[in-house]
Motif scaffolding. Structure first.
Motif, PDB file in Angstrom:
ATOM      1  N   GLU A   1      36.832  29.656  65.761  1.00 33.34           N
ATOM      2  CA  GLU A   1      37.648  30.537  66.603  1.00 33.34           C
ATOM      3  C   GLU A   1      39.106  30.112  66.530  1.00 33.34           C
ATOM      4  O   GLU A   1      39.457  28.967  66.821  1.00 33.34           O
ATOM      5  CB  GLU A   1      37.174  30.487  68.053  1.00 33.34           C
ATOM      6  N   ALA A   2      39.971  31.065  66.140  1.00 26.69           N
ATOM      7  CA  ALA A   2      41.376  30.754  65.888  1.00 26.69           C
ATOM      8  C   ALA A   2      42.098  30.235  67.128  1.00 26.69           C
ATOM      9  O   ALA A   2      42.964  29.356  67.022  1.00 26.69           O
ATOM     10  CB  ALA A   2      42.089  32.003  65.357  1.00 26.69           C
ATOM     11  N   ILE A   3      41.751  30.752  68.293  1.00 20.29           N
ATOM     12  CA  ILE A   3      42.450  30.361  69.524  1.00 20.29           C
ATOM     13  C   ILE A   3      42.277  28.872  69.826  1.00 20.29           C
ATOM     14  O   ILE A   3      43.124  28.247  70.480  1.00 20.29           O
ATOM     15  CB  ILE A   3      41.979  31.231  70.718  1.00 20.29           C
ATOM     16  N   TRP A   4      41.182  28.277  69.352  1.00 18.72           N
ATOM     17  CA  TRP A   4      40.954  26.833  69.506  1.00 18.72           C
ATOM     18  C   TRP A   4      41.386  26.063  68.266  1.00 18.72           C
ATOM     19  O   TRP A   4      41.883  24.927  68.373  1.00 18.72           O
ATOM     20  CB  TRP A   4      39.474  26.550  69.789  1.00 18.72           C
ATOM     21  N   MET A   5      41.202  26.653  67.105  1.00 19.94           N
ATOM     22  CA  MET A   5      41.546  25.977  65.847  1.00 19.94           C
ATOM     23  C   MET A   5      43.052  25.742  65.711  1.00 19.94           C
ATOM     24  O   MET A   5      43.466  24.706  65.176  1.00 19.94           O
ATOM     25  CB  MET A   5      41.044  26.794  64.653  1.00 19.94           C
ATOM     26  N   ILE A   6      43.863  26.675  66.181  1.00 18.16           N
ATOM     27  CA  ILE A   6      45.319  26.562  66.002  1.00 18.16           C
ATOM     28  C   ILE A   6      45.888  25.321  66.704  1.00 18.16           C
ATOM     29  O   ILE A   6      46.518  24.484  66.045  1.00 18.16           O
ATOM     30  CB  ILE A   6      46.025  27.863  66.449  1.00 18.16           C
ATOM     31  N   PRO A   7      45.674  25.147  68.025  1.00 16.20           N
ATOM     32  CA  PRO A   7      46.199  23.918  68.653  1.00 16.20           C
ATOM     33  C   PRO A   7      45.499  22.651  68.155  1.00 16.20           C
ATOM     34  O   PRO A   7      46.136  21.596  68.010  1.00 16.20           O
ATOM     35  CB  PRO A   7      45.943  24.140  70.146  1.00 16.20           C
ATOM     36  N   ALA A   8      44.182  22.752  67.871  1.00 15.77           N
ATOM     37  CA  ALA A   8      43.435  21.574  67.402  1.00 15.77           C
ATOM     38  C   ALA A   8      43.907  21.136  66.019  1.00 15.77           C
ATOM     39  O   ALA A   8      44.018  19.935  65.745  1.00 15.77           O
ATOM     40  CB  ALA A   8      41.947  21.874  67.387  1.00 15.77           C
ATOM     41  N   CYS A   9      44.197  22.092  65.131  1.00 17.04           N
ATOM     42  CA  CYS A   9      44.714  21.759  63.803  1.00 17.04           C
ATOM     43  C   CYS A   9      46.067  21.066  63.906  1.00 17.04           C
ATOM     44  O   CYS A   9      46.334  20.092  63.192  1.00 17.04           O
ATOM     45  CB  CYS A   9      44.842  23.018  62.940  1.00 17.04           C
ATOM     46  N   PHE A  10      46.916  21.582  64.791  1.00 21.97           N
ATOM     47  CA  PHE A  10      48.238  20.969  64.961  1.00 21.97           C
ATOM     48  C   PHE A  10      48.108  19.516  65.417  1.00 21.97           C
ATOM     49  O   PHE A  10      48.716  18.615  64.834  1.00 21.97           O
ATOM     50  CB  PHE A  10      49.066  21.765  65.976  1.00 21.97           C
ATOM     51  N   LEU A  11      47.288  19.293  66.436  1.00 23.40           N
ATOM     52  CA  LEU A  11      47.095  17.929  66.946  1.00 23.40           C
ATOM     53  C   LEU A  11      46.391  17.046  65.915  1.00 23.40           C
ATOM     54  O   LEU A  11      46.729  15.863  65.755  1.00 23.40           O
ATOM     55  CB  LEU A  11      46.295  17.965  68.244  1.00 23.40           C
ATOM     56  N   GLY A  12      45.412  17.614  65.206  1.00 28.55           N
ATOM     57  CA  GLY A  12      44.695  16.863  64.170  1.00 28.55           C
ATOM     58  C   GLY A  12      45.626  16.428  63.044  1.00 28.55           C
ATOM     59  O   GLY A  12      45.554  15.292  62.560  1.00 28.55           O
ATOM     60  N   GLY A  13      46.524  17.332  62.625  1.00 27.26           N
ATOM     61  CA  GLY A  13      47.504  16.993  61.592  1.00 27.26           C
ATOM     62  C   GLY A  13      48.454  15.908  62.055  1.00 27.26           C
ATOM     63  O   GLY A  13      48.826  15.016  61.275  1.00 27.26           O
ATOM     64  N   SER A  14      48.834  15.955  63.327  1.00 26.23           N
ATOM     65  CA  SER A  14      49.718  14.924  63.896  1.00 26.23           C
ATOM     66  C   SER A  14      49.035  13.564  63.876  1.00 26.23           C
ATOM     67  O   SER A  14      49.634  12.558  63.472  1.00 26.23           O
ATOM     68  CB  SER A  14      50.105  15.302  65.335  1.00 26.23           C
ATOM     69  N   VAL A  15      47.773  13.520  64.312  1.00 27.10           N
ATOM     70  CA  VAL A  15      47.014  12.258  64.323  1.00 27.10           C
ATOM     71  C   VAL A  15      46.879  11.708  62.908  1.00 27.10           C
ATOM     72  O   VAL A  15      47.118  10.510  62.661  1.00 27.10           O
ATOM     73  CB  VAL A  15      45.614  12.470  64.956  1.00 27.10           C
ATOM     74  N   PHE A  16      46.501  12.571  61.965  1.00 26.38           N
ATOM     75  CA  PHE A  16      46.301  12.166  60.570  1.00 26.38           C
ATOM     76  C   PHE A  16      47.582  11.582  59.979  1.00 26.38           C
ATOM     77  O   PHE A  16      47.567  10.513  59.344  1.00 26.38           O
ATOM     78  CB  PHE A  16      45.838  13.366  59.743  1.00 26.38           C
ATOM     79  N   CYS A  17      48.712  12.275  60.184  1.00 23.91           N
ATOM     80  CA  CYS A  17      49.978  11.813  59.602  1.00 23.91           C
ATOM     81  C   CYS A  17      50.513  10.567  60.303  1.00 23.91           C
ATOM     82  O   CYS A  17      51.085   9.691  59.648  1.00 23.91           O
ATOM     83  CB  CYS A  17      51.015  12.935  59.652  1.00 23.91           C
ATOM     84  N   LEU A  18      50.348  10.480  61.613  1.00 21.57           N
ATOM     85  CA  LEU A  18      50.786   9.285  62.337  1.00 21.57           C
ATOM     86  C   LEU A  18      50.006   8.060  61.868  1.00 21.57           C
ATOM     87  O   LEU A  18      50.576   6.974  61.675  1.00 21.57           O
ATOM     88  CB  LEU A  18      50.613   9.480  63.847  1.00 21.57           C
ATOM     89  N   PHE A  19      48.708   8.224  61.682  1.00 17.80           N
ATOM     90  CA  PHE A  19      47.859   7.142  61.184  1.00 17.80           C
ATOM     91  C   PHE A  19      48.283   6.718  59.781  1.00 17.80           C
ATOM     92  O   PHE A  19      48.451   5.522  59.489  1.00 17.80           O
ATOM     93  CB  PHE A  19      46.393   7.597  61.195  1.00 17.80           C
ATOM     94  N   CYS A  20      48.493   7.698  58.893  1.00 20.16           N
ATOM     95  CA  CYS A  20      48.878   7.392  57.507  1.00 20.16           C
ATOM     96  C   CYS A  20      50.278   6.791  57.426  1.00 20.16           C
ATOM     97  O   CYS A  20      50.528   5.892  56.612  1.00 20.16           O
ATOM     98  CB  CYS A  20      48.794   8.666  56.651  1.00 20.16           C
ATOM     99  N   ASP A  21      51.191   7.277  58.270  1.00 15.65           N
ATOM    100  CA  ASP A  21      52.552   6.727  58.259  1.00 15.65           C
ATOM    101  C   ASP A  21      52.561   5.285  58.750  1.00 15.65           C
ATOM    102  O   ASP A  21      53.326   4.457  58.255  1.00 15.65           O
ATOM    103  CB  ASP A  21      53.471   7.588  59.128  1.00 15.65           C
ATOM    104  N   LEU A  22      51.709   4.988  59.716  1.00  9.63           N
ATOM    105  CA  LEU A  22      51.592   3.609  60.215  1.00  9.63           C
ATOM    106  C   LEU A  22      51.123   2.680  59.095  1.00  9.63           C
ATOM    107  O   LEU A  22      51.665   1.578  58.916  1.00  9.63           O
ATOM    108  CB  LEU A  22      50.611   3.565  61.389  1.00  9.63           C
TER     109      LEU A  22
END
Length: 343
Positions: free
Chosen positions: A284-305
């Motif tokens: 469902e897009a209404i849940w996927m959109i905010p979850a994808c944004f937060l998931g991408g943030s977590v993934f990149c913050l982890f990799c940048d660390l």
């Protein structure tokens, strides 16, 4: 039935809270950990304006805090761009990097940067984003043209990879005409890096990404219908032409913003939407959109660390780390897809 819907909604909310908590934890870790370790109370005092150690204030306020904020914003934007492209092409491995959109944006940014620096003209954040958007749209236009010519999605991905190689070759040619100082900056940027972020950069990217995110969020219902097929979407009254145009423009803006500030970053846009889908257990897009944004943030913050600390004081390019964790996810996606077809 009502009870099941409440349970599903509770699970979606819990997953988003979990992702938000993960993003917050990695934001703090990215701010604390570096060549000089800074404790959490020092960070709180710096933000409050009561820290007396000038060195700590300069490190946090001028280097780590803007960098962490940029990683959070751009990581989320990258995952969201990947989600839009996967929805548009109905292809699980579509993404800005794979389809050559990031490479097109990189090519035009490199061209504009070398030209303006050669004329001793200051390159602003807005100029970088506009240049990257033009490059992203050029690559996207070529990908769309190829999508009409080829029947199989695998051929579309191959076309995107070829576009990426062509744009990268042209970028290397452009860099040969740059001065030594420009070559160093362009080389670091072209490999993908969040270093050197400023608060001016953060302000510009915040406005661009926030406005684009809101537009995409308001498109959640049409996107949900589109994922079920074009015929279904038309029957639901969705204006397909307008929706497709919005998807193309929004994904290009997000890709342009990422490339303009951090360079091309691989695999985040492909891997994150699938990991988020597994976590939510819904499309469902209404849940996927905010979850994808937060998931991408977590993934990149982890990799940048990891990029900052693995071989400290040497810093790895962010794409090197994202590839280590993202590439296995893509292989897993392909294996899963083959199993589904066999079944």
């Amino acid at each position: 039935m009502v009870h099941m819907q409440k349970n599903r909604k509770s699970r979606y909310i819990a997953a988003i809270i979990l992702l938000a908590a993960g993003a917050l934890i990695f934001l703090v870790l990215n701010t604390c950990i570096g060549s000089i370790r800074i404790e959490l109370p020092d960070i709180v005092r710096t933000i409050a304006g009561t820290e007396k150690d000038e060195t700590v204030v300069r490190i946090l306020w001028d280097i780590r805090l803007p960098r962490a904020a940029a990683v959070f914003i751009l990581g989320g934007a990258l995952a969201l761009a990947g989600y839009l492209l996967q929805t548009f092409f109905n292809n699980p491995i579509a993404g800005p990097f794979v389809l050559g959109i990031s490479s097109g944006a990189k090519m035009v940014v490199a061209l504009v940067t070398v030209f303006l620096m050669g004329k001793a003209i200051k390159v602003t954040s807005a100029t970088m984003i506009i240049a990257a958007f033009i490059g992203a749209m050029l690559s996207m236009g070529f990908v769309l043209l190829m999508s009409r010519r080829v029947n199989r999605m695998s051929m579309l991905v191959v076309s995107g990879v070829m576009i990426g190689y062509i744009c990268s070759a042209i970028t290397e040619l452009i860099v040969t005409f740059a001065s030594d100082a420009e070559i160093v900056n362009l080389h670091n940027w072209s490999r993908g890096s969040f270093s050197g972020m400023t608060w001016e950069n953060v302000q510009v990217m915040t406005v661009v990404v926030a406005v684009t995110f809101l537009v995409i969020f308001f498109m959640s219902k049409p996107l949900g219908a589109y994922r079920l097929g074009e015929v279904y979407a038309q029957n639901m009254g969705v204006n397909l032409r307008a929706l497709k145009m919005c998807i193309v423009i929004c994904s290009s803006i997000l890709s342009a913003c990422i490339v303009a500030f951090a360079g091309p970053i691989s695999f985040v846009g492909i891997a994150t939407p699938h990991l988020v889908k597994k976590l939510l257990k819904t499309t469902e897009a209404i849940w996927m959109i905010p979850a994808c944004f937060l998931g991408g943030s977590v993934f990149c913050l982890f990799c940048d660390l990891l990029a900052k600390t693995m071989l400290s004081p040497t810093e790895l390019s962010i794409s090197t780390v994202t590839a280590i964790f993202g590439a296995p996810v893509v292989l897993w996606i392909m294996v899963e897809r083959k199993k589904e077809r066999a079944a």
